[in-house]
Scaffold this active site. Structure first.
Site, mmCIF file in Angstrom:
data_model
loop_
_atom_site.group_PDB
_atom_site.id
_atom_site.type_symbol
_atom_site.label_atom_id
_atom_site.label_comp_id
_atom_site.label_asym_id
_atom_site.label_seq_id
_atom_site.Cartn_x
_atom_site.Cartn_y
_atom_site.Cartn_z
ATOM 1 N N ARG A 234 0.860 -1.184 0.000
ATOM 2 C CA ARG A 234 0.000 0.000 0.000
ATOM 3 C C ARG A 234 0.897 1.235 0.000
ATOM 4 O O ARG A 234 1.904 1.277 0.706
ATOM 5 C CB ARG A 234 -0.918 0.042 1.229
ATOM 6 C CG ARG A 234 -2.151 -0.857 1.144
ATOM 7 C CD ARG A 234 -3.150 -0.397 0.094
ATOM 8 N NE ARG A 234 -4.326 -1.242 0.024
ATOM 9 C CZ ARG A 234 -4.465 -2.308 -0.763
ATOM 10 N NH1 ARG A 234 -3.492 -2.649 -1.560
ATOM 11 N NH2 ARG A 234 -5.575 -3.015 -0.765
ATOM 12 N N ASP A 258 4.295 -0.525 -7.034
ATOM 13 C CA ASP A 258 3.031 -0.872 -7.685
ATOM 14 C C ASP A 258 1.890 -0.093 -7.042
ATOM 15 O O ASP A 258 0.751 -0.152 -7.502
ATOM 16 C CB ASP A 258 2.770 -2.388 -7.562
ATOM 17 C CG ASP A 258 1.531 -2.815 -8.338
ATOM 18 O OD1 ASP A 258 1.479 -2.546 -9.558
ATOM 19 O OD2 ASP A 258 0.592 -3.376 -7.720
ATOM 20 N N GLU A 263 -2.312 7.510 -5.214
ATOM 21 C CA GLU A 263 -2.650 6.817 -6.461
ATOM 22 C C GLU A 263 -4.105 6.991 -6.874
ATOM 23 O O GLU A 263 -4.441 6.852 -8.053
ATOM 24 C CB GLU A 263 -2.316 5.325 -6.355
ATOM 25 C CG GLU A 263 -3.236 4.534 -5.418
ATOM 26 C CD GLU A 263 -2.911 3.049 -5.404
ATOM 27 O OE1 GLU A 263 -1.734 2.680 -5.241
ATOM 28 O OE2 GLU A 263 -3.854 2.246 -5.554
ATOM 29 N N HIS A 295 -0.750 -0.294 -9.776
ATOM 30 C CA HIS A 295 -1.534 -1.221 -8.950
ATOM 31 C C HIS A 295 -2.058 -2.402 -9.780
ATOM 32 O O HIS A 295 -3.258 -2.660 -9.816
ATOM 33 C CB HIS A 295 -2.694 -0.484 -8.264
ATOM 34 C CG HIS A 295 -3.079 -1.110 -6.947
ATOM 35 N ND1 HIS A 295 -3.377 -0.393 -5.829
ATOM 36 C CD2 HIS A 295 -3.190 -2.412 -6.577
ATOM 37 C CE1 HIS A 295 -3.679 -1.203 -4.832
ATOM 38 N NE2 HIS A 295 -3.569 -2.445 -5.263
#
Ligand code: NAD
Length: 334
Positions: A234, A258, A263, A295
């Site tokens: 996260r 990622d 985000e 993500h």
């Protein structure tokens, strides 16, 4: 049962429609995120299904509850975005999909590690432009290097098993030791020792108030010169400004993300014709040794199928007053 599914893309519909053959629920797909502004779309839907970047904060949950929603079905593992105290106060039931494919995320993590170490992202671009030089592409053998895994739950465990296959020395930090991992030689150590001794550090713990900005200036100071840092967990686990400082000073030799703190304003959308306003994110993209995916670590056929099937099975359990193993424990209301 009417279910409002927020933040949907065509691929979500594909897997949910297939899984729904078993249940025949009345699914309505909304492309928009669930926010305070869009919550009224769920009027009359007993169940609302959401994903990682939806915003079920206190006001949003109030609007949902007022309009008849009783179940909040997360089609993801993490539930850090949900105001759990508010959900409890409103008597909402929250379910999630705790494990849909730890392999998907663990394998992606190694994809990032291999790409960054051997500079495959740069090599790919060079070869396409007719540049076959090797300068700047030097990597190192993973064999006998040390990887530090923070969080050895479902995903961290698979990362450790893959790392073991590469012949990496494995250090781990978790609140609980996993005996299957100590059996294959994983060494649990205090966080400081993991930070100091690892060539590669990869994050697989949940985002909680305790783990927020786990990787900050102080943690980076403790790391090895040229460390590779990987976050597929996260965004909020990392203080992005501190990491940018670490990249500029070359303390951090490579960074793979990622997930990213901010985000929700960017990921899952095609913004290629727009001007990105997030200067911190844009700074990250200027470093040659930073690799970012949006993500997508979870995004395999297997995971998507499990997500859709488990989400609908969770809803079906609650709909039929059965005990649902994937119910999120809510704080006690006073
Ligand atoms: P899990 O619950 O199985 O494991 C988490 C582990 O972290 C547990 O062993 C727990 O004891 C440990 N932990 C908790 N707090 C910690 C702390 N402060 N320091 C160190 N360890 C701590 O979860 P999982 O299924 O392995 O998933 C891990 C995380 O991966 C999730 O929380 C989610 O945020 C993230 N995730 C990302 C994607 C993606 O697509 N990028 C997909 C799925 C999950």
């Amino acid at each position: 049962m009417k279910i409002a599914v927020f933040s949907t893309k065509p691929y979500d519909r594909q897997f949910f429609d297939a899984a729904n053959q078993t249940y025949n629920y009345d699914l309505t797909f909304f492309e928009t995120k669930l926010t305070q502004q869009t919550a009224s779309l769920a009027q009359g839907f007993t169940t609302v299904c959401i994903f990682v970047n939806d915003e079920p904060d206190d006001i949003t949950l109030e609007i949902l509850a007022r309009n008849g929603t009783r179940i909040l079905a997360l089609r993801c593992a993490g539930f850090n975005n949900v105001d759990l105290a508010k959900a409890a106060a409103l008597d909402l039931q929250v379910v999630r999909v705790p494990a849909y494919s730890p392999y998907a995320v663990a394998e992606h993590t190694f994809g990032l590690i291999l790409t960054l170490n051997r500079k495959i992202h740069r090599a790919h671009n060079r070869v396409r432009e007719g540049n076959f030089a090797l300068e700047g592409l030097l990597g190192y053998d993973l064999h006998n290097r040390t990887i530090g895994i923070i969080g050895t739950g479902r995903i961290g465990q698979i990362v450790a098993q893959i790392a073991n296959g590469f012949g990496l020395e494995i250090l781990a930090y978790d609140l609980h030791e996993n005996a299957d991992l100590t059996a294959i030689g994983v060494k649990y150590v205090p966080l400081d020792q993991l930070l100091t001794q690892s060539h590669i550090i990869t994050l697989h713990c949940p985002l909680t108030p305790d783990s927020h900005h786990l990787i900050d200036d102080a943690a980076i100071t403790n790391m090895k010169q040229g460390v590779m840092l990987v976050n597929t967990s996260r965004g909020g686990l990392i203080d992005t400004q501190a990491v940018i400082k670490g990249l500029k000073s070359e303390k951090i030799g490579a960074l793979a993300l990622d997930v990213y703190e901010q985000e929700s304003d960017l990921f899952f959308e095609d913004l290629s014709d727009r001007i990105i306003q997030d200067d911190i994110f844009q700074r990250l993209t200027t470093f040659p040794n930073v690799l970012i995916t949006a993500h997508q670590a979870f995004f395999t056929e297997d995971a998507m199928q499990n997500i859709a099937e488990t989400t609908l099975a969770n809803i079906n359990d609650l709909d039929n007053d059965r005990i649902c193993p994937n119910l999120v424990q809510l704080p006690a209301t006073s």
